[in-house]
Design an enzyme around this catalytic site. Structure first.
Site, PDB file in Angstrom:
ATOM      1  N   PRO A   2       2.844  -4.547   0.422  1.00  0.00           N
ATOM      2  CA  PRO A   2       2.100  -5.112  -1.816  1.00  0.00           C
ATOM      3  C   PRO A   2       1.115  -4.457  -1.262  1.00  0.00           C
ATOM      4  O   PRO A   2       0.399  -3.890  -0.733  1.00  0.00           O
ATOM      5  CB  PRO A   2       1.911  -6.937  -0.400  1.00  0.00           C
ATOM      6  CG  PRO A   2       2.296  -6.826   0.271  1.00  0.00           C
ATOM      7  CD  PRO A   2       3.142  -5.599   0.832  1.00  0.00           C
ATOM      8  N   GLU A   3       0.942  -4.613  -2.903  1.00  0.00           N
ATOM      9  CA  GLU A   3       0.021  -3.502  -3.128  1.00  0.00           C
ATOM     10  C   GLU A   3      -0.835  -3.806  -4.386  1.00  0.00           C
ATOM     11  O   GLU A   3      -0.631  -5.103  -4.054  1.00  0.00           O
ATOM     12  CB  GLU A   3       0.370  -2.204  -4.040  1.00  0.00           C
ATOM     13  CG  GLU A   3       1.289  -1.405  -2.908  1.00  0.00           C
ATOM     14  CD  GLU A   3       1.823  -0.162  -3.770  1.00  0.00           C
ATOM     15  OE1 GLU A   3       1.291   0.622  -4.240  1.00  0.00           O
ATOM     16  OE2 GLU A   3       3.346   0.219  -2.981  1.00  0.00           O
ATOM     17  N   ARG A 113       7.274  -8.831   9.563  1.00  0.00           N
ATOM     18  CA  ARG A 113       7.072  -7.746  10.685  1.00  0.00           C
ATOM     19  C   ARG A 113       5.795  -8.153  11.148  1.00  0.00           C
ATOM     20  O   ARG A 113       5.691  -7.009  12.052  1.00  0.00           O
ATOM     21  CB  ARG A 113       7.211  -6.521   9.824  1.00  0.00           C
ATOM     22  CG  ARG A 113       8.225  -5.554   8.886  1.00  0.00           C
ATOM     23  CD  ARG A 113       8.989  -5.335   9.557  1.00  0.00           C
ATOM     24  NE  ARG A 113       8.960  -4.396  10.671  1.00  0.00           N
ATOM     25  CZ  ARG A 113       8.296  -2.666  10.585  1.00  0.00           C
ATOM     26  NH1 ARG A 113       9.340  -2.826   9.471  1.00  0.00           N
ATOM     27  NH2 ARG A 113       8.301  -1.911  11.064  1.00  0.00           N
ATOM     28  N   ARG A 156     -11.162  18.227  -0.951  1.00  0.00           N
ATOM     29  CA  ARG A 156      -9.945  17.504   0.329  1.00  0.00           C
ATOM     30  C   ARG A 156      -8.401  18.129  -0.383  1.00  0.00           C
ATOM     31  O   ARG A 156      -8.594  19.141  -0.673  1.00  0.00           O
ATOM     32  CB  ARG A 156      -9.398  16.198  -0.688  1.00  0.00           C
ATOM     33  CG  ARG A 156     -10.613  15.629  -0.004  1.00  0.00           C
ATOM     34  CD  ARG A 156     -10.223  13.779  -0.252  1.00  0.00           C
ATOM     35  NE  ARG A 156      -9.513  13.353   0.357  1.00  0.00           N
ATOM     36  CZ  ARG A 156      -9.144  12.305   1.465  1.00  0.00           C
ATOM     37  NH1 ARG A 156      -9.247  11.494   0.818  1.00  0.00           N
ATOM     38  NH2 ARG A 156      -7.912  12.696   2.217  1.00  0.00           N
TER      39      ARG A 156
END
Ligand SMILES: [Zn+2]
Length: 279
Positions: A2-3, A113, A156
């Site tokens: 889930p985001e 899970r 980065r």
């Protein structure tokens, strides 16, 4: 899995049902959920708390209590929250906790899970908790600008896809919405994050918002386990442009979608629209 859009869908469904309610009884059957705290201790602390707000930060669902405490729920891979409008629950070996509210309804937490977590924070601890995890800004809020995104990515060397997954640049973007946003912005997922030009970042910012907003408007994506609190599937999976579509035509140019890996995750992109060495 889930985001932001999935957690936001859950939040929006739960808020009107939970806000103002008092927690009467809590049963937590999985010690992993609250570790290192014992589940009985957290259950006892939650009983009697009155819920004043159901919020979200990144992928965290936040129950705010009248006492000033917060319960942070992170669904991780397969966590879901159930609050059926009618009746109780069927038997379910993956149910890990049940919260009884003072209107007689039950909210259940299900997790196949078992990577999900519940953390009970004392008043005033919320900001430090997120700062310690270097959680980035909320991509749908006004403060998420090209400048803030640019600052978060500057210097980065990690691939932009990996940089999006680590939550520091934008909270709540995961594997699905990162791929969808990069396709919208026409940015190759393996480009070093720090190599993006200002116009790339401006497009990426818009693309992240658009991908997340589409996800919210479709009540999230259901690939396997995700359901809203009423047990309904999301519909965002029907809208995927690249995610999981290797070999299928790019909706923009028709080129077959390719799959690679970034940040340890399967990553889908259009080799024509998203060039590794643009220009
Ligand atoms: Zn394309």
């Amino acid at each position: 899995m889930p985001e932001l859009p999935e957690v936001e869908t859950i939040r929006a469904r739960l808020a009107p049902r939970l806000e103002g309610r008092t927690i009467e009884h809590v049963e937590i059957s999985d010690p992993r959920l609250t570790r290192p705290e014992p589940p009985e201790a957290i259950a006892a602390e939650l009983e009697g708390e009155r819920i004043t707000a159901v919020g979200r930060r990144g992928k965290y669902l936040i129950l705010g209590f009248e006492s000033g405490r917060h319960l942070l729920v992170h669904l991780r891979m397969t966590g879901t929250v159930e609050h059926p409008a009618l009746g109780g629950f069927a038997a379910d070996p993956y149910r890990r906790a049940v919260v009884r509210l003072d209107d007689g309804s039950d909210v259940a937490y299900r997790d196949v899970r078992r990577f999900g977590t519940w953390a009970l924070l004392e008043p005033g601890e919320l900001a430090d908790y997120f700062a310690a995890r270097r959680l980035g800004g909320e991509p749908l809020e006004r403060g998420f600008t090209t400048r803030t995104l640019s600052r978060a990515l500057a210097g980065r060397r990690a691939p932009i896809k990996a940089a999006l997954l680590d939550q520091r640049a934008a909270a709540g973007v995961g594997n699905i919405y990162a791929d969808e946003a990069l396709w919208r912005a026409r940015i190759h997922p393996l480009r070093p994050a720090g190599s993006l030009e200002e116009d790339d970042i401006a497009r990426l910012r818009k693309a992240i918002r658009a991908a997340l907003e589409l996800g919210i408007s479709r009540q999230g994506a259901t690939l396997r386990d995700y359901r809203d609190p009423d047990g309904r599937r999301g519909r965002m999976q029907r809208e995927f442009t690249v995610y999981g579509r290797a070999g299928e035509p790019c909706p923009r140019c028709g080129t077959p979608i390719e799959k690679t890996r970034a940040g340890g995750r399967g990553t889908w992109y259009c080799p024509q629209c998203q060039r590794l060495h643009p220009g």
